[in-house]
Every structure is written in structure tokens, then in C-alpha cells.
Design a protein around this motif. Structure first.
Motif, PDB file in Angstrom:
ATOM      1  N   LYS A 115       0.262 -12.909  -1.477  1.00 37.66           N
ATOM      2  CA  LYS A 115      -0.444 -13.612  -0.403  1.00 37.66           C
ATOM      3  C   LYS A 115      -0.747 -12.662   0.733  1.00 37.66           C
ATOM      4  N   GLY A 116      -0.474 -11.397   0.545  1.00 38.13           N
ATOM      5  CA  GLY A 116      -0.741 -10.461   1.630  1.00 38.13           C
ATOM      6  C   GLY A 116      -0.448  -9.038   1.213  1.00 38.13           C
ATOM      7  N   ARG A 117      -0.465  -8.164   2.201  1.00 35.34           N
ATOM      8  CA  ARG A 117      -0.292  -6.737   1.995  1.00 35.34           C
ATOM      9  C   ARG A 117       1.149  -6.317   2.269  1.00 35.34           C
ATOM     10  N   VAL A 118       1.794  -7.102   3.146  1.00 35.39           N
ATOM     11  CA  VAL A 118       3.147  -6.738   3.577  1.00 35.39           C
ATOM     12  C   VAL A 118       4.100  -7.902   3.305  1.00 35.39           C
ATOM     13  N   ALA A 119       5.248  -7.585   2.703  1.00 31.52           N
ATOM     14  CA  ALA A 119       6.259  -8.621   2.454  1.00 31.52           C
ATOM     15  C   ALA A 119       7.433  -8.400   3.398  1.00 31.52           C
ATOM     16  N   HIS A 120       7.846  -9.465   4.106  1.00 32.55           N
ATOM     17  CA  HIS A 120       9.050  -9.394   4.947  1.00 32.55           C
ATOM     18  C   HIS A 120      10.158 -10.178   4.258  1.00 32.55           C
ATOM     19  N   PRO A 124       7.284 -11.613  -7.571  1.00 31.82           N
ATOM     20  CA  PRO A 124       5.979 -11.375  -8.194  1.00 31.82           C
ATOM     21  C   PRO A 124       4.946 -10.963  -7.158  1.00 31.82           C
ATOM     22  N   THR A 125       4.236  -9.916  -7.468  1.00 30.65           N
ATOM     23  CA  THR A 125       3.229  -9.454  -6.506  1.00 30.65           C
ATOM     24  C   THR A 125       1.821  -9.663  -7.056  1.00 30.65           C
ATOM     25  N   THR A 126       1.731 -10.259  -8.237  1.00 31.08           N
ATOM     26  CA  THR A 126       0.406 -10.457  -8.823  1.00 31.08           C
ATOM     27  C   THR A 126      -0.410 -11.471  -8.035  1.00 31.08           C
ATOM     28  N   HIS A 127       0.264 -12.531  -7.564  1.00 31.61           N
ATOM     29  CA  HIS A 127      -0.457 -13.528  -6.764  1.00 31.61           C
ATOM     30  C   HIS A 127      -0.116 -13.333  -5.299  1.00 31.61           C
ATOM     31  N   ASN A 141       7.479   7.443  -5.791  1.00 28.07           N
ATOM     32  CA  ASN A 141       7.032   8.730  -5.258  1.00 28.07           C
ATOM     33  C   ASN A 141       8.207   9.608  -4.820  1.00 28.07           C
ATOM     34  N   GLY A 142       9.427   9.198  -5.208  1.00 26.39           N
ATOM     35  CA  GLY A 142      10.593  10.024  -4.948  1.00 26.39           C
ATOM     36  C   GLY A 142      11.192   9.842  -3.573  1.00 26.39           C
ATOM     37  N   GLN A 143      10.559   8.989  -2.764  1.00 28.94           N
ATOM     38  CA  GLN A 143      11.094   8.779  -1.415  1.00 28.94           C
ATOM     39  C   GLN A 143      12.159   7.686  -1.438  1.00 28.94           C
ATOM     40  N   SER A 144      13.145   7.819  -0.569  1.00 27.82           N
ATOM     41  CA  SER A 144      14.139   6.747  -0.519  1.00 27.82           C
ATOM     42  C   SER A 144      14.019   6.016   0.819  1.00 27.82           C
ATOM     43  N   ALA A 145      14.441   4.752   0.817  1.00 25.55           N
ATOM     44  CA  ALA A 145      14.365   3.956   2.045  1.00 25.55           C
ATOM     45  C   ALA A 145      15.536   2.988   2.072  1.00 25.55           C
ATOM     46  N   SER A 146      15.948   2.624   3.290  1.00 22.39           N
ATOM     47  CA  SER A 146      17.064   1.685   3.412  1.00 22.39           C
ATOM     48  C   SER A 146      16.577   0.247   3.297  1.00 22.39           C
ATOM     49  N   VAL A 147      17.407  -0.567   2.672  1.00 26.09           N
ATOM     50  CA  VAL A 147      17.159  -2.005   2.566  1.00 26.09           C
ATOM     51  C   VAL A 147      18.460  -2.676   3.018  1.00 26.09           C
ATOM     52  N   GLU A 184       0.832  -1.212   0.000  1.00 25.67           N
ATOM     53  CA  GLU A 184       0.000   0.000   0.000  1.00 25.67           C
ATOM     54  C   GLU A 184       0.867   1.263   0.000  1.00 25.67           C
ATOM     55  N   GLU A 185       2.161   1.068   0.196  1.00 25.10           N
ATOM     56  CA  GLU A 185       3.052   2.239   0.170  1.00 25.10           C
ATOM     57  C   GLU A 185       3.957   2.203  -1.051  1.00 25.10           C
ATOM     58  N   HIS A 186       3.387   1.870  -2.178  1.00 17.33           N
ATOM     59  CA  HIS A 186       4.068   1.963  -3.479  1.00 17.33           C
ATOM     60  C   HIS A 186       5.256   1.010  -3.651  1.00 17.33           C
ATOM     61  N   ASP A 187       5.285  -0.094  -2.925  1.00 17.70           N
ATOM     62  CA  ASP A 187       6.420  -1.003  -3.077  1.00 17.70           C
ATOM     63  C   ASP A 187       6.176  -2.077  -4.141  1.00 17.70           C
ATOM     64  N   ALA A 188       4.944  -2.177  -4.665  1.00 18.62           N
ATOM     65  CA  ALA A 188       4.614  -3.293  -5.560  1.00 18.62           C
ATOM     66  C   ALA A 188       5.508  -3.327  -6.796  1.00 18.62           C
ATOM     67  N   ASP A 189       5.629  -2.192  -7.490  1.00 20.58           N
ATOM     68  CA  ASP A 189       6.434  -2.165  -8.724  1.00 20.58           C
ATOM     69  C   ASP A 189       7.882  -2.490  -8.422  1.00 20.58           C
ATOM     70  N   TRP A 190       8.321  -1.918  -7.343  1.00 23.60           N
ATOM     71  CA  TRP A 190       9.710  -2.103  -6.951  1.00 23.60           C
ATOM     72  C   TRP A 190      10.009  -3.582  -6.680  1.00 23.60           C
ATOM     73  N   LEU A 191       9.086  -4.238  -5.966  1.00 26.84           N
ATOM     74  CA  LEU A 191       9.272  -5.656  -5.651  1.00 26.84           C
ATOM     75  C   LEU A 191       9.273  -6.491  -6.927  1.00 26.84           C
ATOM     76  N   GLN A 192       8.389  -6.107  -7.840  1.00 29.00           N
ATOM     77  CA  GLN A 192       8.286  -6.808  -9.136  1.00 29.00           C
ATOM     78  C   GLN A 192       9.636  -6.734  -9.861  1.00 29.00           C
ATOM     79  N   THR A 193      10.218  -5.545  -9.889  1.00 32.07           N
ATOM     80  CA  THR A 193      11.512  -5.362 -10.562  1.00 32.07           C
ATOM     81  C   THR A 193      12.598  -6.176  -9.863  1.00 32.07           C
TER      82      THR A 193
END
Ligand SMILES: Nc1ncnc2c1ncn2[C@@H]1O[C@H](COP(=O)(O)OP(=O)(O)OP(=O)(O)O)[C@@H](O)[C@H]1O
Length: 347
Positions: free
Chosen positions: A264-269, A259-262, A310-316, A246-255
Motif C-alpha cells: 500500500k506504499g513505499r515505506v513500511a513502519h 507480503p509486499t506484492t499488494h 546489498n551486504g549492509q546491516s541495519a538495526s531492528v 526502494e532501499e532493498h527491503d522488499a525481499d527481506w520483508l517478504q521473508t
């Protein structure tokens, strides 16, 4: 002996310290009660010991209902972090204490007491200190003597509350391994309290994760680590990166190959070791930059910075063996390609 806790609840005033705890501990297990400060670990241990009474619920030891039994009738030995040795007694007398205070009918002969105490001191590898006083011992030695004292009365269950809490990191590590080995030799059903997840995972055969007075999950260390049943357990057991769809991570995770199409939830750990990085071969503006790294012994912990739409950066955070990282020949500020191997999904 096995332990069964059924519907244990405990309030202090209006505050529910334990809420409907159900827990089964098979004979011979070495169990860690793990959870953040104030979650009820010590209260639960004290209820098993009979030092505290539950408002509701039953405590069964080896199938026998011990709920209304006094602490001395439960056959339990305990070691508490602040449960000091008797300062005016030698190490030998400290360990002999539980045997000497038995009723005349049950008390072993002096010769048997001497043999037993020396055997126990050998078991904890400290017989050479038998005539010292507690003040002449190191913290780690004191803990081992406290354990020998608890074992002297042949408890059927051993309870340890933060047994290594006050010790420095090196001694803690040695004692963890030592406790595992001792448990392997004696096979006494044992429960220890810790707020240190690494200690729980390293020592215990079963881990019980507590939070706000209830059990979040019980299982082997690998069950808990590989299959956390909820977000709390996943975050509490080891490092994890949290991505929120819900915080715009879907595309990023896909790249990143997840895969986020199937979904299993809202949050990935994602555990740091499930993130694979390589020097970027892409000339376009990379979306991940290597910011910094730290040495964790044989592993390297790498801080990456990702920019999102959305132009925000985050640590991974990623982790990999030292030599593997060296081979990548990465420097601070380099663009990297990132791939996620595995995630735990939560709703
Ligand atoms: N005798 C008491 N009177 C009132 N509140 C208490 C009492 N004993 C414990 N509590 C409260 O109950 C909760 C659980 O305490 P407990 O000591 O079991 O937690 P814990 O998980 O062992 O914490 P820690 O890791 O900090 O030792 C805490 O919020 C604590 O303040």
C-alpha cells in the motif's frame, strides 16, 4: 464549554508559527497539544487564552466569538510552567487571590472565600499546607497549588502549558494520573501542551499532533497510535522501525512474513511489539542476529541486526514481555527467526 478554532494563522515577522489551524474541541474533553519544540503549541494556547492575538481566524468558546475579547473576559483558567505562585503569599492566599480581586459586586463574602479555598485545597489534596509559603513546597506541590488557584475562579476552560515540565519522572507520573482523575471529577474542558508523547497518550482523551504550525492529526490516543495518518505522526508517537522498499527491503520483508506484492506504499513502519522472534532453527546463515537487549520495566527491548542483500546491516527493534523473552532463552549473538505481524504503509 466547547472550543472552535477556525482558520487561525499567526506570523512572527515572516515566520509562520501557525498556518490555517482548524480545530474543534467538544465540551468536557481533556486535550493534549503535542509536537516537537517550536511547532506552535504554546502560541496556539496563548491565542485561545487571549494572551496573543491571531493574524487571521476566529476563536469561539461555547459558540460565542471571543476573538476580540480580552483575556479576562474569556472565562479561562491557566497554569503555566513558569507562571510562579506569589512568593510573599501563603498557599491559602495564593488560591484565594482570583476571588479577592473580583469587583466588589462579584466578590464572594469572606466566609464563602474561606470555604471555597479549603474545598479546592482538599481537592488537590494539599489543605494541610494552607499556611505555608511557595518556597516551602516541592515542585509537584507547587504545580497542584497553581492548578487550585486556576480553578478558584471556576473557569469554563482550563489551559495548561507543560504543567509538569520541570518535575522529575516519578512526580510527573503521579501528577498525570492525578490530573486525569481531577478532570474526571470536574469535567472542565481542558487543553494541555506537551512535547512528551507518553504524557499525551497517558493523560488525554484527545490528542492533537502539531508540526511546523499545522495539525498533522487529531484523534483519541488509540486512533493516533493505531492509525497514524502519515509518517511524521507514526514516528512521533512511540517507537517504530522504518523499512523502505526502494532501499532493498522488499525481499527481506517478504521473508519476515509481510507480503509486499499488494503493497500500500513505499515505506513500511513496524511497531517493535509487532515483531515476533524465536530462536532460529535454520542452519543456514541467518539474516537476523540478536545484538543486545534492555529492560524497560515489564518489557524487554531487543536490538536485532539484519543483513540485507546489498551486504549492509541495519538495526531492528522488537519488544516483548519479560517472561516471554526469558522463555526464549536467547543470548547475544544468537540467530533468530523474525516475523512481522503488522505494518503501517506510507507513500
Ligand atoms: N514572540 C515571538 N517572537 C518571534 N518568534 C516567536 C515568538 N513566540 C514564538 N516564536 C516562534 O514561533 C514558533 C512557535 O513557538 P511556540 O512557543 O508556540 O512553540 P512550542 O511548540 O510551544 O515550542 P516548545 O515546545 O519549545 O515550547 C517558534 O519557532 C518560536 O521561535
Amino acid at each position: 464549554m466547547s472550543i472552535l478554532l477556525s482558520n487561525i494563522s499567526k506570523k512572527f515577522g515572516t515566520f509562520a508559527a501557525l498556518d490555517q489551524i482548524n480545530l474543534e474541541i467538544p465540551e468536557g474533553e481533556l486535550v493534549a497539544l503535542l509536537g516537537p519544540s517550536g511547532c506552535g503549541k504554546t502560541t496556539l494556547l496563548r491565542i485561545i487564552a487571549g494572551l496573543e492575538s491571531a493574524d487571521e481566524g476566529r476563536v469561539l468558546i461555547s459558540g460565542q466569538d471571543k476573538t476580540d475579547h480580552d483575556v479576562s473576559q474569556r472565562g479561562i483558567g491557566f497554569v503555566f510552567q513558569h507562571y510562579a505562585l506569589f512568593r510573599h503569599m501563603t498557599v491559602f492566599e495564593n488560591v484565594a487571590f482570583g476571588l479577592r480581586v473580583k469587583s466588589r459586586r462579584e466578590r464572594p463574602s469572606e466566609a464563602i472565600i474561606r470555604k471555597k479555598v479549603h474545598d479546592l485545597l482538599n481537592l488537590v489534596q494539599l489543605d494541610w499546607l494552607h499556611d505555608r509559603y511557595p518556597d516551602q513546597l516541592s515542585g509537584g506541590q507547587r504545580q497542584r497549588i497553581a492548578l487550585a488557584r486556576a480553578l478558584a475562579v471556576e473557569p469554563s476552560v482550563l489551559l495548561l502549558d507543560e504543567p509538569f515540565g520541570a518535575l522529575d519522572a516519578g512526580v510527573r507520573k503521579d501528577l498525570r494520573q492525578w490530573l486525569r482523575n481531577l478532570h474526571h471529577d470536574l469535567n472542565v474542558t481542558s487543553i494541555f501542551v506537551t512535547h512528551d508523547q507518553e504524557e499525551a497518550m497517558e493523560v488525554a482523551s484527545q490528542v492533537v499532533v502539531l508540526n511546523h504550525g499545522h495539525i498533522e492529526q487529531q484523534g483519541t490516543p488509540s486512533d493516533i497510535y493505531d492509525h497514524p495518518s502519515n509518517e511524521f505522526v507514526s514516528k512521533f508517537i512511540g517507537q517504530t522501525n522504518v523499512f523502505n522498499l526502494e532501499e532493498h527491503d522488499a525481499d527481506w520483508l517478504q521473508t519476515a512474513g509481510l507480503p509486499t506484492t499488494h503493497q500500500k506504499g513505499r515505506v513500511a513502519h513496524v511497531r517493535p511489539h509487532d515483531i515476533v522472534i524465536a530462536k532460529s532453527t535454520d542452519d543456514n546463515d541467518a539474516f537476523v542476529i540478536l545484538k543486545d537487549w534492555q529492560h524497560l520495566g515489564s518489557l524487554i527491548r531487543i536490538e536485532l541486526v539484519k543483513s540485507s542483500v546489498n551486504g549492509q546491516s541495519a538495526s531492528v527493534y522488537a519488544e516483548m514481555p519479560n517472561d516471554q523473552f526469558r522463555r526464549l532463552q536467547l543470548n547475544k549473538g544468537d540467530k533468530v527467526d523474525l516475523r512481522i505481524r503488522h505494518a503501517h504503509w506510507f507513500h
